[in-house]
Design an enzyme around this catalytic site. Structure first.
Site, PDB file in Angstrom:
ATOM      1  N   LYS A 145       0.846  -1.198   0.000  1.00 17.72           N
ATOM      2  CA  LYS A 145       0.000   0.000   0.000  1.00 17.72           C
ATOM      3  C   LYS A 145       0.883   1.251   0.000  1.00 17.72           C
ATOM      4  O   LYS A 145       0.673   2.168  -0.763  1.00 17.72           O
ATOM      5  CB  LYS A 145      -0.916  -0.058   1.230  1.00 17.72           C
ATOM      6  CG  LYS A 145      -1.923   1.052   1.299  1.00 17.72           C
ATOM      7  CD  LYS A 145      -2.891   0.812   2.454  1.00 17.72           C
ATOM      8  CE  LYS A 145      -3.659   2.086   2.743  1.00 17.72           C
ATOM      9  NZ  LYS A 145      -4.541   1.964   3.903  1.00 17.72           N
ATOM     10  N   GLU A 182      10.402  -4.894   4.399  1.00 15.85           N
ATOM     11  CA  GLU A 182      10.420  -6.294   3.957  1.00 15.85           C
ATOM     12  C   GLU A 182      10.170  -6.375   2.447  1.00 15.85           C
ATOM     13  O   GLU A 182      10.879  -7.063   1.703  1.00 15.85           O
ATOM     14  CB  GLU A 182       9.319  -7.102   4.668  1.00 15.85           C
ATOM     15  CG  GLU A 182       9.523  -7.305   6.150  1.00 15.85           C
ATOM     16  CD  GLU A 182       8.967  -6.154   6.988  1.00 15.85           C
ATOM     17  OE1 GLU A 182       8.885  -5.008   6.476  1.00 15.85           O
ATOM     18  OE2 GLU A 182       8.641  -6.403   8.153  1.00 15.85           O
ATOM     19  N   GLY A 209      -5.040  -2.057   5.041  1.00 15.50           N
ATOM     20  CA  GLY A 209      -4.208  -3.163   4.550  1.00 15.50           C
ATOM     21  C   GLY A 209      -4.856  -4.523   4.795  1.00 15.50           C
ATOM     22  O   GLY A 209      -4.947  -5.360   3.900  1.00 15.50           O
ATOM     23  N   ARG A 210      -5.344  -4.738   6.015  1.00 12.33           N
ATOM     24  CA  ARG A 210      -5.895  -6.067   6.355  1.00 12.33           C
ATOM     25  C   ARG A 210      -7.300  -6.284   5.811  1.00 12.33           C
ATOM     26  O   ARG A 210      -7.898  -7.331   6.030  1.00 12.33           O
ATOM     27  CB  ARG A 210      -5.836  -6.284   7.870  1.00 12.33           C
ATOM     28  CG  ARG A 210      -6.465  -5.178   8.683  1.00 12.33           C
ATOM     29  CD  ARG A 210      -6.123  -5.298  10.173  1.00 12.33           C
ATOM     30  NE  ARG A 210      -6.583  -4.143  10.938  1.00 12.33           N
ATOM     31  CZ  ARG A 210      -5.896  -3.013  11.084  1.00 12.33           C
ATOM     32  NH1 ARG A 210      -4.722  -2.872  10.505  1.00 12.33           N
ATOM     33  NH2 ARG A 210      -6.363  -2.017  11.809  1.00 12.33           N
ATOM     34  N   GLU A 265      -4.842  -7.027  14.832  1.00 12.69           N
ATOM     35  CA  GLU A 265      -4.326  -5.724  14.423  1.00 12.69           C
ATOM     36  C   GLU A 265      -5.446  -4.669  14.491  1.00 12.69           C
ATOM     37  O   GLU A 265      -5.187  -3.489  14.671  1.00 12.69           O
ATOM     38  CB  GLU A 265      -3.745  -5.796  13.001  1.00 12.69           C
ATOM     39  CG  GLU A 265      -2.776  -4.671  12.689  1.00 12.69           C
ATOM     40  CD  GLU A 265      -1.959  -4.917  11.426  1.00 12.69           C
ATOM     41  OE1 GLU A 265      -0.891  -5.548  11.519  1.00 12.69           O
ATOM     42  OE2 GLU A 265      -2.395  -4.487  10.350  1.00 12.69           O
ATOM     43  N   HIS A 309      -4.415 -33.475  17.107  1.00 13.97           N
ATOM     44  CA  HIS A 309      -3.261 -34.302  17.466  1.00 13.97           C
ATOM     45  C   HIS A 309      -2.120 -33.449  17.991  1.00 13.97           C
ATOM     46  O   HIS A 309      -0.974 -33.886  18.018  1.00 13.97           O
ATOM     47  CB  HIS A 309      -2.825 -35.140  16.255  1.00 13.97           C
ATOM     48  CG  HIS A 309      -3.895 -36.103  15.849  1.00 13.97           C
ATOM     49  ND1 HIS A 309      -4.041 -37.340  16.429  1.00 13.97           N
ATOM     50  CD2 HIS A 309      -4.924 -35.971  14.978  1.00 13.97           C
ATOM     51  CE1 HIS A 309      -5.092 -37.960  15.903  1.00 13.97           C
ATOM     52  NE2 HIS A 309      -5.649 -37.139  15.022  1.00 13.97           N
ATOM     53  N   LYS A 342       8.337  -1.075  13.548  1.00 15.87           N
ATOM     54  CA  LYS A 342       8.990  -0.765  12.267  1.00 15.87           C
ATOM     55  C   LYS A 342      10.056   0.305  12.486  1.00 15.87           C
ATOM     56  O   LYS A 342      11.166   0.219  11.981  1.00 15.87           O
ATOM     57  CB  LYS A 342       7.961  -0.243  11.263  1.00 15.87           C
ATOM     58  CG  LYS A 342       7.013  -1.292  10.695  1.00 15.87           C
ATOM     59  CD  LYS A 342       6.144  -0.676   9.609  1.00 15.87           C
ATOM     60  CE  LYS A 342       5.071  -1.612   9.112  1.00 15.87           C
ATOM     61  NZ  LYS A 342       4.168  -1.039   8.133  1.00 15.87           N
TER      62      LYS A 342
HETATM   63  O1  F6P Z   1       1.545  -4.945   9.611  1.00 11.09           O
HETATM   64  C1  F6P Z   1       1.335  -3.578   9.541  1.00 11.09           C
HETATM   65  C2  F6P Z   1       0.944  -3.146   8.193  1.00 11.09           C
HETATM   66  O2  F6P Z   1       0.839  -1.761   8.194  1.00 11.09           O
HETATM   67  C3  F6P Z   1      -0.342  -3.804   7.751  1.00 11.09           C
HETATM   68  O3  F6P Z   1      -1.471  -3.192   8.203  1.00 11.09           O
HETATM   69  C4  F6P Z   1      -0.159  -3.802   6.269  1.00 11.09           C
HETATM   70  O4  F6P Z   1      -1.049  -4.664   5.706  1.00 11.09           O
HETATM   71  C5  F6P Z   1       1.272  -4.218   6.182  1.00 11.09           C
HETATM   72  O5  F6P Z   1       1.899  -3.517   7.229  1.00 11.09           O
HETATM   73  C6  F6P Z   1       1.980  -3.953   4.880  1.00 11.09           C
HETATM   74  O6  F6P Z   1       2.065  -2.610   4.555  1.00 11.09           O
HETATM   75  P1  F6P Z   1       2.238  -2.160   3.060  1.00 11.09           P
HETATM   76  O7  F6P Z   1       1.106  -2.705   2.292  1.00 11.09           O
HETATM   77  O8  F6P Z   1       2.237  -0.665   3.089  1.00 11.09           O
HETATM   78  O9  F6P Z   1       3.549  -2.702   2.565  1.00 11.09           O
END
Ligand code: F6P
Length: 540
Positions: free
Chosen positions: A200, A206, A260-261, A346, A377, A505
């Protein structure tokens, strides 16, 4: 005014205090219509909440709580596009991505345009019309993203059966650990590989580190011009994506009003359309839209997301049951617990109310789980005989996607038997009678009996999907989304921000230099200093 001052809240607190001796199985013994009265069925999903410690008066008080907290008004405000995400001053409009309820024509138009883009792109890619830099079809799609930009598409594509025409392979890389990406890349051919960078913000470490590594890999084997045919971006910040080298036609837009979620319904769901076909993606949206319609227009007592939210609040806030196990009896839903973990924790893992005051009641439970059969199990021992009270959501489907009836029948038998066993338990008298009947001596019976007692009275919900296809999957995800929303309203917390995640972060970014430097550190607490210095002594 604190939620605790509400009349319904106080009644619920009093009901909970008087609950000690209430046995769920006694509620069934007392009423032959308990299942009738405590289940709902909509959008091809049956929601059975009868195996909870809920009486008619608790149910009435919970519904009164929902109305005292103006759940219906908040719901309408969300669908109307009001800026209900106050801490970020944003509307919350993931519903506009799948239903036609958004009153803002501009939003609807943007959504329709992007949906058309998804359709065109996925169909052209699947037909081979879109190809790589040497003209070969794109067969391996590597999806780079994390959290909400990864969990949804990954969970959905794994949940939906691969058909013979679904010839592309999807690979999901979410971790910054380089090993999974490195191991994957050695198996791929750059001529037939497409990378989808889902972010987003297009700034998440990452994802940007993985995107840069993927770009290096491609350009070490292909001309610079290949980038345009081998990289897709899905982001709010298309300018940043284009600066990375992604072609404008390969940039998909999302908007800040999609959390995002909650974003798998947007272009973040592109891998679903590519991997399982655009029709499957459209059915997913249709299932979610049906649940939106149900949520938006049904009285609270018949409203599935509302009732599910209320049951959860009763268990967590009033009965002090702090965890919720998500237990799908469908191997294809293996990723659902992880997906819902993010969606719920979250969103509602917060301890400050709308007024910025610290909350003195329990909010979101700890969600965890895995497919039910494997869980049986592994950790069900604790569910049956452990010291923690655990609530559970059992999820099954009536019609199997598999071909062997006996396997599905066995799955269902296990699912229903487990919820029944958690409720009924096994009393000391039953255990002893059994031991005696199987020839146990008096001494053996007395010695073993306490170990074999199952206290029972463990609450659970059971959800039965008519079948696990895209439509029903869309409906069940939307069900949980709306449940989360209702709970946030009642707990008086903002469900659509995630400041707790931002902190981690920031700290990691600040610490990176100290990890890279050979110099010993001493500016942190002694644990952090000790860990960093040990790492340097071993690795540098
Ligand atoms: O985990 C935190 C978060 O902000 C989520 O809400 C989001 O889905 C994810 O990081 C990834 O963020 P981005 O889509 O900006 O890379």
């Amino acid at each position: 005014m604190s939620r605790k001052t509400l009349k319904s809240w106080q009644q619920l607190a009093a009901e909970a205090a008087a609950m000690d001796d209430l046995q769920i199985n006694q509620l069934f013994a007392d009423s032959s219509s308990r299942f009738e009265d405590y289940h709902l069925s909509h959008c091809g999903i049956l929601f059975d909440y009868s195996k909870n410690r809920i009486t008619d008066s608790v149910k009435a008080a919970l519904l009164e709580l929902a109305s005292e907290c103006n759940v219906a008004q908040w719901r309408d405000a969300m669908f109307a596009g009001d800026a209900i995400n106050h801490t970020e001053n944003r509307a919350v409009l993931h519903t506009a991505l799948r239903s036609h309820r958004c009153p803002d024509a501009a939003v609807n138009q943007q959504v329709a345009q992007e949906l058309e883009h998804i359709k065109r792109f996925s169909e052209q890619l699947r037909s081979g019309e879109l190809s790589g830099y040497t003209g070969k079809p794109l067969l391996d799609i590597v999806c780079l993203g994390v959290g909400g930009s990864n969990l949804g598409p990954q969970m959905v594509t794994e949940a939906l059966l691969k058909k013979p025409e679904d010839t592309v392979n999807l690979h999901y890389i979410s971790t910054v650990d380089s090993v999974p990406l490195e191991q994957l890349l050695v198996t791929l051919n750059p001529e037939t590989t497409l990378f989808i960078v889902s972010s987003k913000t297009f700034t998440t470490t990452e994802t940007t580190l993985n995107a840069a590594a993927a770009k290096r890999w491609l350009l070490s084997q292909a001309p610079a011009t290949a980038l345009a045919q081998h990289f897709v971006a899905i982001t709010v910040d298309t300018a940043r994506a284009q600066a990375f080298g992604i072609a404008p036609a390969y940039c998909f837009k999302i908007w800040d009003w999609v959390g995002g979620r909650f974003s798998l319904w947007s272009a973040i769901g592109l891998p679903i359309a590519i991997g399982r076909g655009y029709q499957a993606f459209a059915s997913l949206l249709a299932g979610a839209a049906a649940m939106d319609e149900h949520f938006a227009s049904t009285d609270l007592d018949q409203n599935m997301p509302v009732m599910m939210a209320l049951v959860g609040i009763w268990n967590t806030t009033f009965l002090n049951i702090n965890t919720l196990a998500i237990l799908p009896y469908d191997q294809s839903l293996a990723q659902l617990p992880a997906y819902l973990q993010q969606a719920e924790m979250e969103s509602n893992g917060k301890s400050v109310n709308w007024q910025g005051e610290v909350i003195d009641y329990k909010t979101c439970p700890v969600l965890w789980g895995q497919t039910g059969i494997n869980g049986q199990h592994a950790f069900y021992q604790l569910l049956h005989q452990g010291t923690h009270d655990v609530a559970a959501d059992f999820i099954a489907s009536a019609i199997s996607c598999g071909e062997t009836a006996l396997h599905h029948q066995t799955l269902i038998a296990n699912c229903f038997a487990q919820s029944q066993a958690l409720m009924n338990g096994v009393s000391a008298a039953e255990v002893k009678a059994d031991l005696v009947a199987t020839g146990g001596s008096a001494e053996t019976t007395e010695r073993l009996a306490p170990h074999k007692v199952h206290p029972g009275n463990r609450p659970s919900n059971t959800l039965v999907l008519n079948t696990l296809d895209a439509y029903h999957l869309g409906a069940v995800i939307a069900l949980y989304e709306h449940k989360i929303f209702v709970q946030g309203v009642i707990w008086e917390i903002y469900s659509f921000d995630q400041w707790g995640v931002q902190l981690g972060k920031l700290l990691a970014a600040n610490m990176l230099e100290d990890v890279q430097s050979k110099q010993p550190v001493k500016q942190y607490d002694s644990s952090t200093n000790g860990l960093l210095n040990y790492l340097k002594s071993v690795s540098m």
